[in-house]
Design a protein around this motif. Structure first.
Motif, PDB file in Angstrom:
ATOM      1  N   GLU A  78     -70.818 -48.604  -7.981  1.00 60.04           N
ATOM      2  CA  GLU A  78     -70.312 -48.084  -9.428  1.00 60.04           C
ATOM      3  C   GLU A  78     -70.863 -46.745  -9.578  1.00 60.04           C
ATOM      4  O   GLU A  78     -70.247 -46.259 -10.988  1.00 60.04           O
ATOM      5  CB  GLU A  78     -70.888 -49.143 -10.391  1.00 60.04           C
TER       6      GLU A  78
ATOM      7  N   THR B 260     -75.503 -40.349 -12.649  1.00 63.11           N
ATOM      8  CA  THR B 260     -75.780 -40.345 -14.066  1.00 63.11           C
ATOM      9  C   THR B 260     -77.347 -40.683 -14.580  1.00 63.11           C
ATOM     10  O   THR B 260     -77.642 -39.976 -15.451  1.00 63.11           O
ATOM     11  CB  THR B 260     -74.812 -41.562 -14.650  1.00 63.11           C
TER      12      THR B 260
ATOM     13  N   GLN C 273     -67.013 -40.852 -16.242  1.00 64.60           N
ATOM     14  CA  GLN C 273     -67.282 -41.501 -17.455  1.00 64.60           C
ATOM     15  C   GLN C 273     -68.734 -41.204 -18.042  1.00 64.60           C
ATOM     16  O   GLN C 273     -69.262 -41.908 -18.797  1.00 64.60           O
ATOM     17  CB  GLN C 273     -66.873 -42.897 -17.510  1.00 64.60           C
ATOM     18  N   SER C 274     -69.622 -40.494 -16.956  1.00 59.79           N
ATOM     19  CA  SER C 274     -71.050 -40.241 -17.314  1.00 59.79           C
ATOM     20  C   SER C 274     -71.174 -39.674 -18.760  1.00 59.79           C
ATOM     21  O   SER C 274     -70.572 -38.891 -19.368  1.00 59.79           O
ATOM     22  CB  SER C 274     -71.704 -39.172 -16.297  1.00 59.79           C
TER      23      SER C 274
ATOM     24  N   ALA D 238     -64.016 -46.902  -7.976  1.00 64.82           N
ATOM     25  CA  ALA D 238     -64.956 -47.313  -9.210  1.00 64.82           C
ATOM     26  C   ALA D 238     -66.312 -46.018  -9.182  1.00 64.82           C
ATOM     27  O   ALA D 238     -66.804 -45.748 -10.420  1.00 64.82           O
ATOM     28  CB  ALA D 238     -65.787 -48.600  -8.621  1.00 64.82           C
ATOM     29  N   ALA D 239     -66.586 -45.474  -8.169  1.00 58.46           N
ATOM     30  CA  ALA D 239     -67.869 -44.723  -8.321  1.00 58.46           C
ATOM     31  C   ALA D 239     -67.244 -43.445  -8.930  1.00 58.46           C
ATOM     32  O   ALA D 239     -68.138 -42.604  -9.676  1.00 58.46           O
ATOM     33  CB  ALA D 239     -68.435 -44.396  -6.996  1.00 58.46           C
TER      34      ALA D 239
ATOM     35  N   GLY E   9     -66.904 -43.993 -12.426  1.00 58.99           N
ATOM     36  CA  GLY E   9     -67.969 -44.207 -13.317  1.00 58.99           C
ATOM     37  C   GLY E   9     -68.768 -42.517 -13.697  1.00 58.99           C
ATOM     38  O   GLY E   9     -69.397 -42.408 -14.667  1.00 58.99           O
TER      39      GLY E   9
ATOM     40  N   ALA F 108     -73.505 -45.010 -10.128  1.00 59.99           N
ATOM     41  CA  ALA F 108     -74.559 -44.905 -11.453  1.00 59.99           C
ATOM     42  C   ALA F 108     -75.777 -43.514 -11.060  1.00 59.99           C
ATOM     43  O   ALA F 108     -76.104 -43.264 -12.042  1.00 59.99           O
ATOM     44  CB  ALA F 108     -75.062 -46.268 -11.690  1.00 59.99           C
TER      45      ALA F 108
END
Length: 252
Positions: free
Chosen positions: A181, A186, A220-221, A213-214, A217, A183
């Motif tokens: 994802e 972020t 959208q941080s 997906a990564a 993500g 994350a």
């Protein structure tokens, strides 16, 4: 012009080196090599090996070594590396070949590596992200930056990243590679006051396993970070080098 011609005539300068001086690039059977990119952009041209024959990779590397003293090659195969090492035994017998995953850095003894008063931190979520981080790391090392590599600190266990926080905060710029994802960049960007470059990696499985997906993500941080394309270790490393060079200039 006359000095270049005289140097070619007396053998102290090769035709390829003269062409690089005059045009900024050298044209061969394998394509054009941008020998002046380092001076113009601050980053050398990377030789993208995917889709090229072993002979084309060898030709481009030899041109790079002849004109700049080093070559950075990305996405190499075992066959290409074997052909390269065999050819260099004859054309550049004292060249050093440093291979990490699918990236190769070659340099001649005459190449004088630069030195940057800056530290670039590189972090990965897991072992599978290593090859992309290797690509970024070799770009940063080629530029003379100090590299501090922190591996396997994915967010599935936050303690893994928290116990490395002091190292991450000491870096002047960070390259953070993560799949699934995406994350990790972020999270890191919310804990440090340095620029963070997120690299989505095409690792994992299921939905978005090709890195989409990564990438989504990271884009959208909620925390502020920059994001490069999927698996773009070379681009992330180059961007980190430009930031590190600006920091080095400011310190001077």
């Amino acid at each position: 012009m006359r000095e270049l011609l005289e140097a070619v005539a007396d053998g102290s300068l090769s035709p390829a080196e003269a062409e690089a001086e005059l045009k900024g690039y050298v044209t061969g059977d394998a394509g054009r090599f941008d020998a002046a990119r380092q001076q113009r952009r601050g980053i050398p041209e990377g030789i993208f090996a995917a889709g090229k024959s072993a002979e084309q990779v060898v030709a481009l590397v030899e041109t790079a070594l002849e004109t700049t003293g080093r070559a950075l090659v990305t996405r190499v195969t075992d066959r290409q590396v074997a052909a390269l090492e065999s050819a260099l035994d004859d054309s550049f017998p004292n060249a050093t070949v440093d291979r990490r995953s699918s990236t190769v850095h070659v340099r001649t003894p005459a190449f004088e590596p630069p030195s940057l008063d800056a530290t670039i931190g590189i972090a990965t979520g897991g072992t599978v992200d290593g090859p992309v981080a290797d690509e970024a790391e070799l770009v940063c090392e080629d530029a003379g930056a100090t590299v501090d590599r922190v591996d396997d600190v994915g967010v599935a266990a936050l303690d893994r990243i928290l116990d490395q926080l002091d190292r991450l905060r000491d870096a002047d710029v960070l390259v953070v590679c993560a799949g699934r994802e995406g994350a990790l960049p972020t999270v890191v960007a919310g804990l440090v006051d340095t620029p963070v470059i997120g690299v989505p990696v095409s690792s994992g499985y299921g939905f978005g396993s090709d890195g989409e997906a990564a990438l989504a993500g990271m884009l959208q941080s909620c925390t502020v970070l920059s994001v490069v394309n999927v698996d773009a270790g070379f681009v992330a490393g180059s961007q980190a080098v430009l930031i590190a060079r600006a920091i080095d200039d400011a310190r001077d």
